[in-house]
Design a protein around this motif. Structure first.
Motif, PDB file in Angstrom:
ATOM      1  N   GLU A   7      -7.546  13.372  14.755  1.00  0.00           N
ATOM      2  CA  GLU A   7      -7.590  13.514  13.478  1.00  0.00           C
ATOM      3  C   GLU A   7      -7.089  14.804  12.986  1.00  0.00           C
ATOM      4  OE1 GLU A   7     -11.423  12.727  12.045  1.00  0.00           O
ATOM      5  OE2 GLU A   7     -11.570  10.940  13.423  1.00  0.00           O
ATOM      6  N   SER A   8      -6.619  15.853  13.761  1.00  0.00           N
ATOM      7  CA  SER A   8      -6.018  17.087  13.431  1.00  0.00           C
ATOM      8  C   SER A   8      -4.692  17.124  12.494  1.00  0.00           C
ATOM      9  CB  SER A   8      -5.939  17.787  14.571  1.00  0.00           C
ATOM     10  OG  SER A   8      -4.633  17.281  15.194  1.00  0.00           O
ATOM     11  N   GLY A   9      -3.916  15.903  12.753  1.00  0.00           N
ATOM     12  CA  GLY A   9      -2.920  15.508  11.859  1.00  0.00           C
ATOM     13  C   GLY A   9      -1.625  16.310  12.597  1.00  0.00           C
ATOM     14  N   ALA A  10      -1.809  17.000  13.612  1.00  0.00           N
ATOM     15  CA  ALA A  10      -0.954  17.842  14.563  1.00  0.00           C
ATOM     16  C   ALA A  10       0.422  17.018  14.910  1.00  0.00           C
ATOM     17  CB  ALA A  10      -1.310  18.794  15.454  1.00  0.00           C
ATOM     18  N   SER A  11      -0.059  15.784  15.664  1.00  0.00           N
ATOM     19  CA  SER A  11       0.980  15.154  16.397  1.00  0.00           C
ATOM     20  C   SER A  11       0.362  13.658  16.432  1.00  0.00           C
ATOM     21  CB  SER A  11       1.274  15.634  17.718  1.00  0.00           C
ATOM     22  OG  SER A  11       0.163  15.417  18.616  1.00  0.00           O
ATOM     23  N   ALA A  12      -0.203  13.206  15.290  1.00  0.00           N
ATOM     24  CA  ALA A  12      -0.573  11.665  15.272  1.00  0.00           C
ATOM     25  C   ALA A  12       0.468  10.713  15.278  1.00  0.00           C
ATOM     26  CB  ALA A  12      -1.413  11.538  14.008  1.00  0.00           C
ATOM     27  N   VAL A  13       0.653   9.825  16.022  1.00  0.00           N
ATOM     28  CA  VAL A  13       1.387   8.664  16.054  1.00  0.00           C
ATOM     29  C   VAL A  13       0.899   7.415  15.676  1.00  0.00           C
ATOM     30  CG1 VAL A  13       3.073   7.479  17.623  1.00  0.00           C
ATOM     31  CG2 VAL A  13       2.416   9.804  18.297  1.00  0.00           C
ATOM     32  N   PRO A  14       1.761   7.038  14.564  1.00  0.00           N
ATOM     33  CA  PRO A  14       1.196   5.653  13.916  1.00  0.00           C
ATOM     34  C   PRO A  14       0.946   4.398  14.925  1.00  0.00           C
ATOM     35  CG  PRO A  14       2.520   6.660  12.648  1.00  0.00           C
ATOM     36  CD  PRO A  14       2.776   7.566  13.786  1.00  0.00           C
ATOM     37  N   ALA A  15       0.125   3.787  14.628  1.00  0.00           N
ATOM     38  CA  ALA A  15      -0.227   2.450  15.496  1.00  0.00           C
ATOM     39  C   ALA A  15      -0.399   1.273  14.369  1.00  0.00           C
ATOM     40  CB  ALA A  15      -1.078   2.464  16.535  1.00  0.00           C
ATOM     41  N   GLY A  16       0.332   0.146  14.661  1.00  0.00           N
ATOM     42  CA  GLY A  16       0.114  -0.909  13.692  1.00  0.00           C
ATOM     43  C   GLY A  16      -0.599  -2.273  14.116  1.00  0.00           C
ATOM     44  N   VAL A  17      -0.809  -3.069  13.101  1.00  0.00           N
ATOM     45  CA  VAL A  17      -1.181  -4.371  13.526  1.00  0.00           C
ATOM     46  C   VAL A  17      -0.450  -5.178  12.344  1.00  0.00           C
ATOM     47  CG1 VAL A  17      -3.074  -6.090  13.371  1.00  0.00           C
ATOM     48  CG2 VAL A  17      -3.327  -3.826  14.511  1.00  0.00           C
ATOM     49  N   ARG A  18       0.134  -6.094  13.047  1.00  0.00           N
ATOM     50  CA  ARG A  18       0.772  -7.226  12.154  1.00  0.00           C
ATOM     51  C   ARG A  18      -0.340  -8.529  12.121  1.00  0.00           C
ATOM     52  NH1 ARG A  18       4.881  -5.937   9.529  1.00  0.00           N
ATOM     53  NH2 ARG A  18       6.000  -4.508  10.234  1.00  0.00           N
ATOM     54  N   VAL A  19      -0.293  -9.002  10.919  1.00  0.00           N
ATOM     55  CA  VAL A  19      -1.239 -10.174  10.439  1.00  0.00           C
ATOM     56  C   VAL A  19      -0.353 -11.515  10.172  1.00  0.00           C
ATOM     57  CG1 VAL A  19      -3.370  -9.144   9.901  1.00  0.00           C
ATOM     58  CG2 VAL A  19      -1.689  -9.563   8.163  1.00  0.00           C
ATOM     59  N   PRO A  20      -0.740 -12.641  10.544  1.00  0.00           N
ATOM     60  CA  PRO A  20       0.342 -13.829  10.066  1.00  0.00           C
ATOM     61  C   PRO A  20       1.058 -13.709   8.990  1.00  0.00           C
ATOM     62  CG  PRO A  20      -1.872 -14.547  11.048  1.00  0.00           C
ATOM     63  CD  PRO A  20      -2.055 -13.023  10.667  1.00  0.00           C
ATOM     64  N   ASP A  21       0.660 -13.319   7.882  1.00  0.00           N
ATOM     65  CA  ASP A  21       1.488 -13.152   6.587  1.00  0.00           C
ATOM     66  C   ASP A  21       2.421 -12.364   6.509  1.00  0.00           C
ATOM     67  OD1 ASP A  21      -0.069 -11.038   6.061  1.00  0.00           O
ATOM     68  OD2 ASP A  21      -0.812 -11.693   4.026  1.00  0.00           O
ATOM     69  N   GLY A  22       2.709 -11.624   7.460  1.00  0.00           N
ATOM     70  CA  GLY A  22       3.558 -10.482   7.603  1.00  0.00           C
ATOM     71  C   GLY A  22       3.131  -9.013   7.123  1.00  0.00           C
ATOM     72  N   SER A  23       1.910  -9.099   6.544  1.00  0.00           N
ATOM     73  CA  SER A  23       1.431  -7.744   6.329  1.00  0.00           C
ATOM     74  C   SER A  23       0.985  -6.790   7.282  1.00  0.00           C
ATOM     75  CB  SER A  23      -0.049  -7.998   5.298  1.00  0.00           C
ATOM     76  OG  SER A  23       0.211  -8.786   4.193  1.00  0.00           O
ATOM     77  N   ALA A  24       1.015  -5.601   7.133  1.00  0.00           N
ATOM     78  CA  ALA A  24       0.623  -4.720   8.190  1.00  0.00           C
ATOM     79  C   ALA A  24      -0.341  -3.632   7.568  1.00  0.00           C
ATOM     80  CB  ALA A  24       1.863  -4.076   8.962  1.00  0.00           C
ATOM     81  N   VAL A  25      -0.967  -3.151   8.721  1.00  0.00           N
ATOM     82  CA  VAL A  25      -1.857  -1.817   8.151  1.00  0.00           C
ATOM     83  C   VAL A  25      -1.502  -0.827   9.468  1.00  0.00           C
ATOM     84  CG1 VAL A  25      -4.048  -0.958   8.004  1.00  0.00           C
ATOM     85  CG2 VAL A  25      -3.732  -3.214   7.108  1.00  0.00           C
ATOM     86  N   VAL A  26      -1.082   0.583   9.014  1.00  0.00           N
ATOM     87  CA  VAL A  26      -0.810   1.486  10.109  1.00  0.00           C
ATOM     88  C   VAL A  26      -1.405   2.524   9.528  1.00  0.00           C
ATOM     89  CG1 VAL A  26       0.956   3.252  10.869  1.00  0.00           C
ATOM     90  CG2 VAL A  26       1.175   0.642  10.602  1.00  0.00           C
ATOM     91  N   GLN A  27      -2.262   3.425  10.451  1.00  0.00           N
ATOM     92  CA  GLN A  27      -3.147   4.524  10.079  1.00  0.00           C
ATOM     93  C   GLN A  27      -2.875   5.689  10.877  1.00  0.00           C
ATOM     94  OE1 GLN A  27      -7.324   3.825   9.315  1.00  0.00           O
ATOM     95  NE2 GLN A  27      -6.951   1.692  10.280  1.00  0.00           N
ATOM     96  N   TYR A  28      -2.905   6.900  10.211  1.00  0.00           N
ATOM     97  CA  TYR A  28      -2.718   8.141  10.774  1.00  0.00           C
ATOM     98  C   TYR A  28      -2.997   9.157  10.148  1.00  0.00           C
ATOM     99  CZ  TYR A  28       1.288   8.504   7.682  1.00  0.00           C
ATOM    100  OH  TYR A  28       2.158   8.923   6.688  1.00  0.00           O
TER     101      TYR A  28
END
Length: 125
Positions: A7-28
């Protein structure tokens, strides 16, 4: 929900999840904000992954930025989620697509939410 990096934001690397309709949510983490990147189409059938991510982000973080630059379609389901999240935390919407910006303007939601041109601007203010 996907949780990436520290949570420091210094070197966060995004990770994502794809759902069947092609939508994705990534957080960092980015500076002092938690960024939720939404991409794809959001309606009552596809909102669940984003709603879960936003709910957890709002509960854990004082400032949440939604990177809306990848949203291809949004209806009132997404507007409802944005308003509810706004009531729970300091929500900022960054880089909405022309379609989403039009929906925000037509409904007047842009007068309620903090809308910024970039994630950087949204996280900094």
């Amino acid at each position: 929900m996907v949780d990436a990096g520290d949570e420091s934001g210094a070197s966060a690397v995004p990770a994502g999840v794809r759902v069947p309709d092609g939508s994705a949510v990534v957080q960092y983490a980015w500076h002092d904000a938690w960024v939720v990147v939404a991409s794809g189409s959001y309606d009552m059938h596809s909102i669940t992954p984003l709603a879960e991510a936003m709910g957890v982000a709002a509960a854990k973080h004082e400032k949440v930025v939604v990177d809306a630059s990848g949203i291809a379609f949004a209806d009132s389901t997404l507007l409802n989620l944005l308003i509810h999240t706004h009531l729970a935390t300091d929500l900022r919407v960054a880089a909405p697509t022309p379609q989403l910006r039009r929906v925000l303007e037509l409904t007047g939601v842009d007068a309620v939410l903090k809308v910024h041109g970039t994630v950087e601007d949204a996280a900094a203010r």
